[in-house]
Write a protein that holds these residues in place. Structure first.
Motif, PDB file in Angstrom:
ATOM      1  N   PHE A  50       0.639  -1.136  -0.113  1.00 21.96           N
ATOM      2  CA  PHE A  50      -0.015   0.005  -0.009  1.00 21.96           C
ATOM      3  C   PHE A  50       0.933   1.079  -0.003  1.00 21.96           C
ATOM      4  CE2 PHE A  50      -2.737  -2.852   2.118  1.00 21.96           C
ATOM      5  CZ  PHE A  50      -4.336  -2.857   1.377  1.00 21.96           C
ATOM      6  N   TYR A  51       0.551   2.325  -0.566  1.00 27.94           N
ATOM      7  CA  TYR A  51       1.112   3.563  -0.596  1.00 27.94           C
ATOM      8  C   TYR A  51       0.169   4.437   0.058  1.00 27.94           C
ATOM      9  CZ  TYR A  51      -0.930   5.434  -4.870  1.00 27.94           C
ATOM     10  OH  TYR A  51      -1.863   5.906  -5.857  1.00 27.94           O
ATOM     11  N   VAL A  52       0.436   5.588   1.013  1.00 23.62           N
ATOM     12  CA  VAL A  52      -0.226   6.398   1.465  1.00 23.62           C
ATOM     13  C   VAL A  52       0.366   7.538   1.170  1.00 23.62           C
ATOM     14  CG1 VAL A  52      -1.271   7.132   3.750  1.00 23.62           C
ATOM     15  CG2 VAL A  52      -1.108   4.960   3.318  1.00 23.62           C
ATOM     16  N   LEU A  53      -0.610   8.574   0.556  1.00 26.45           N
ATOM     17  CA  LEU A  53      -0.013   9.997   0.132  1.00 26.45           C
ATOM     18  C   LEU A  53      -0.721  10.873   1.060  1.00 26.45           C
ATOM     19  CD1 LEU A  53       1.392  12.052  -1.662  1.00 26.45           C
ATOM     20  CD2 LEU A  53      -0.636  11.595  -3.118  1.00 26.45           C
ATOM     21  N   GLN A  54      -0.089  11.744   1.735  1.00 27.96           N
ATOM     22  CA  GLN A  54      -0.693  12.898   2.492  1.00 27.96           C
ATOM     23  C   GLN A  54      -0.347  14.152   2.495  1.00 27.96           C
ATOM     24  OE1 GLN A  54      -1.374  11.419   6.870  1.00 27.96           O
ATOM     25  NE2 GLN A  54       0.257   9.940   6.321  1.00 27.96           N
ATOM     26  N   ALA A  55      -1.157  15.167   2.114  1.00 30.29           N
ATOM     27  CA  ALA A  55      -0.754  16.463   2.085  1.00 30.29           C
ATOM     28  C   ALA A  55      -1.801  17.313   2.575  1.00 30.29           C
ATOM     29  CB  ALA A  55      -0.821  16.955   0.463  1.00 30.29           C
ATOM     30  N   ASP A  56      -1.491  17.925   3.767  1.00 30.25           N
ATOM     31  CA  ASP A  56      -2.417  19.029   4.509  1.00 30.25           C
ATOM     32  C   ASP A  56      -3.295  17.704   5.032  1.00 30.25           C
ATOM     33  OD1 ASP A  56      -3.155  21.206   5.806  1.00 30.25           O
ATOM     34  OD2 ASP A  56      -4.479  21.816   3.981  1.00 30.25           O
ATOM     35  N   ASP A  57      -4.820  18.259   4.462  1.00 31.18           N
ATOM     36  CA  ASP A  57      -5.806  17.238   5.069  1.00 31.18           C
ATOM     37  C   ASP A  57      -6.286  16.255   4.068  1.00 31.18           C
ATOM     38  OD1 ASP A  57      -6.991  19.260   3.332  1.00 31.18           O
ATOM     39  OD2 ASP A  57      -8.849  19.918   4.629  1.00 31.18           O
ATOM     40  N   PHE A  58      -5.531  16.380   2.918  1.00 34.65           N
ATOM     41  CA  PHE A  58      -5.901  15.230   1.780  1.00 34.65           C
ATOM     42  C   PHE A  58      -5.274  13.989   2.053  1.00 34.65           C
ATOM     43  CE2 PHE A  58      -4.286  13.048  -1.868  1.00 34.65           C
ATOM     44  CZ  PHE A  58      -5.480  12.911  -2.663  1.00 34.65           C
ATOM     45  N   ARG A  59      -5.701  12.912   2.132  1.00 30.80           N
ATOM     46  CA  ARG A  59      -5.119  11.706   2.356  1.00 30.80           C
ATOM     47  C   ARG A  59      -5.681  10.585   1.323  1.00 30.80           C
ATOM     48  NH1 ARG A  59      -2.848   8.225   6.738  1.00 30.80           N
ATOM     49  NH2 ARG A  59      -3.685   6.240   6.610  1.00 30.80           N
ATOM     50  N   GLN A  60      -4.753  10.071   0.717  1.00 30.18           N
ATOM     51  CA  GLN A  60      -5.092   9.037  -0.538  1.00 30.18           C
ATOM     52  C   GLN A  60      -4.398   7.688  -0.034  1.00 30.18           C
ATOM     53  OE1 GLN A  60      -3.803   9.250  -4.562  1.00 30.18           O
ATOM     54  NE2 GLN A  60      -6.010   9.112  -4.931  1.00 30.18           N
ATOM     55  N   VAL A  61      -5.152   6.434  -0.146  1.00 28.57           N
ATOM     56  CA  VAL A  61      -4.491   5.012   0.083  1.00 28.57           C
ATOM     57  C   VAL A  61      -4.717   4.249  -1.238  1.00 28.57           C
ATOM     58  CG1 VAL A  61      -4.249   2.896   1.699  1.00 28.57           C
ATOM     59  CG2 VAL A  61      -4.611   5.298   2.598  1.00 28.57           C
ATOM     60  N   ARG A  62      -3.722   3.627  -1.624  1.00 26.18           N
ATOM     61  CA  ARG A  62      -4.017   2.732  -2.917  1.00 26.18           C
ATOM     62  C   ARG A  62      -3.065   1.610  -2.753  1.00 26.18           C
ATOM     63  NH1 ARG A  62      -7.991   5.548  -3.684  1.00 26.18           N
ATOM     64  NH2 ARG A  62      -8.203   6.852  -5.524  1.00 26.18           N
ATOM     65  N   LYS A  63      -3.491   0.565  -3.366  1.00 25.53           N
ATOM     66  CA  LYS A  63      -2.722  -0.726  -3.418  1.00 25.53           C
ATOM     67  C   LYS A  63      -2.020  -0.581  -4.461  1.00 25.53           C
ATOM     68  CE  LYS A  63      -3.833  -5.586  -3.273  1.00 25.53           C
ATOM     69  NZ  LYS A  63      -4.791  -6.740  -3.220  1.00 25.53           N
ATOM     70  N   MET A  64      -0.670  -1.489  -4.497  1.00 21.42           N
ATOM     71  CA  MET A  64       0.057  -1.610  -5.804  1.00 21.42           C
ATOM     72  C   MET A  64       0.755  -2.900  -5.613  1.00 21.42           C
ATOM     73  SD  MET A  64       2.994   0.895  -4.923  1.00 21.42           S
ATOM     74  CE  MET A  64       3.954   1.002  -3.368  1.00 21.42           C
ATOM     75  N   MET A  65       1.387  -3.558  -6.886  1.00 20.42           N
ATOM     76  CA  MET A  65       1.876  -4.461  -6.845  1.00 20.42           C
ATOM     77  C   MET A  65       3.554  -4.220  -7.256  1.00 20.42           C
ATOM     78  SD  MET A  65       0.087  -7.073  -6.322  1.00 20.42           S
ATOM     79  CE  MET A  65       1.025  -8.355  -6.865  1.00 20.42           C
TER      80      MET A  65
END
Length: 68
Positions: A50-65
Protein backbone atom coordinates in the motif's frame (compact mmCIF):
# COMPACT_ATOMS: atom_id res chain seq x y z
CA UNK A 1 0.26 26.49 -2.74
CA UNK A 2 3.15 24.80 -0.97
CA UNK A 3 2.17 22.09 1.52
CA UNK A 4 3.91 19.42 3.55
CA UNK A 5 3.71 16.11 1.67
CA UNK A 6 4.39 12.61 2.93
CA UNK A 7 4.44 9.44 0.82
CA UNK A 8 4.88 6.12 2.61
CA UNK A 9 4.93 2.50 1.44
CA UNK A 10 3.45 -0.14 3.77
CA UNK A 11 3.44 -3.91 3.66
CA UNK A 12 0.18 -5.85 3.73
CA UNK A 13 0.77 -6.38 7.47
CA UNK A 14 0.59 -2.60 8.02
CA UNK A 15 4.27 -2.09 8.79
CA UNK A 16 6.08 0.88 7.25
CA UNK A 17 8.43 -0.35 4.52
CA UNK A 18 9.79 2.93 3.17
CA UNK A 19 9.16 6.66 3.52
CA UNK A 20 9.66 8.08 0.03
CA UNK A 21 8.74 11.73 0.59
CA UNK A 22 8.60 13.86 3.73
CA UNK A 23 9.04 17.45 2.56
CA UNK A 24 7.29 20.58 1.38
CA UNK A 25 6.13 20.57 -2.23
CA UNK A 26 4.59 23.11 -4.56
CA UNK A 27 1.26 22.42 -6.22
CA UNK A 28 1.49 20.51 -9.47
CA UNK A 29 2.46 17.15 -10.85
CA UNK A 30 5.32 15.24 -9.22
CA UNK A 31 6.85 11.83 -9.85
CA UNK A 32 8.49 9.50 -7.33
CA UNK A 33 10.16 6.17 -8.12
CA UNK A 34 10.33 3.41 -5.53
CA UNK A 35 13.06 0.91 -6.34
CA UNK A 36 11.63 -1.88 -4.17
CA UNK A 37 13.85 -1.34 -1.14
CA UNK A 38 13.14 -0.79 2.54
CA UNK A 39 14.41 2.01 4.80
CA UNK A 40 17.81 0.25 5.05
CA UNK A 41 18.26 -0.21 1.30
CA UNK A 42 17.44 -3.94 1.36
CA UNK A 43 15.33 -5.34 -1.47
CA UNK A 44 11.81 -6.31 -0.46
CA UNK A 45 9.78 -9.27 -1.69
CA UNK A 46 7.61 -9.25 -4.79
CA UNK A 47 3.97 -8.76 -3.85
CA UNK A 48 1.26 -6.33 -2.83
CA UNK A 49 1.95 -3.11 -0.95
CA UNK A 50 0.00 0.00 0.00
CA UNK A 51 1.08 3.58 -0.48
CA UNK A 52 -0.30 6.44 1.59
CA UNK A 53 -0.07 9.97 0.18
CA UNK A 54 -0.79 12.81 2.61
CA UNK A 55 -0.79 16.55 1.93
CA UNK A 56 -2.39 18.89 4.47
CA UNK A 57 -5.90 17.43 5.04
CA UNK A 58 -5.79 15.26 1.87
CA UNK A 59 -5.08 11.54 2.36
CA UNK A 60 -5.10 8.83 -0.32
CA UNK A 61 -4.43 5.11 0.17
CA UNK A 62 -3.91 2.83 -2.82
CA UNK A 63 -2.73 -0.73 -3.36
CA UNK A 64 0.14 -1.52 -5.72
CA UNK A 65 2.05 -4.58 -6.90
CA UNK A 66 5.83 -4.84 -6.88
CA UNK A 67 6.96 -7.10 -9.71
CA UNK A 68 10.62 -7.92 -10.18
Amino acid sequence: RTEHVRLDVYGMDGRLVRRLVNDNAEAGRHEVTWRGTDQHGRRVATGAYFYVLQADDFRQVRKMMLVK
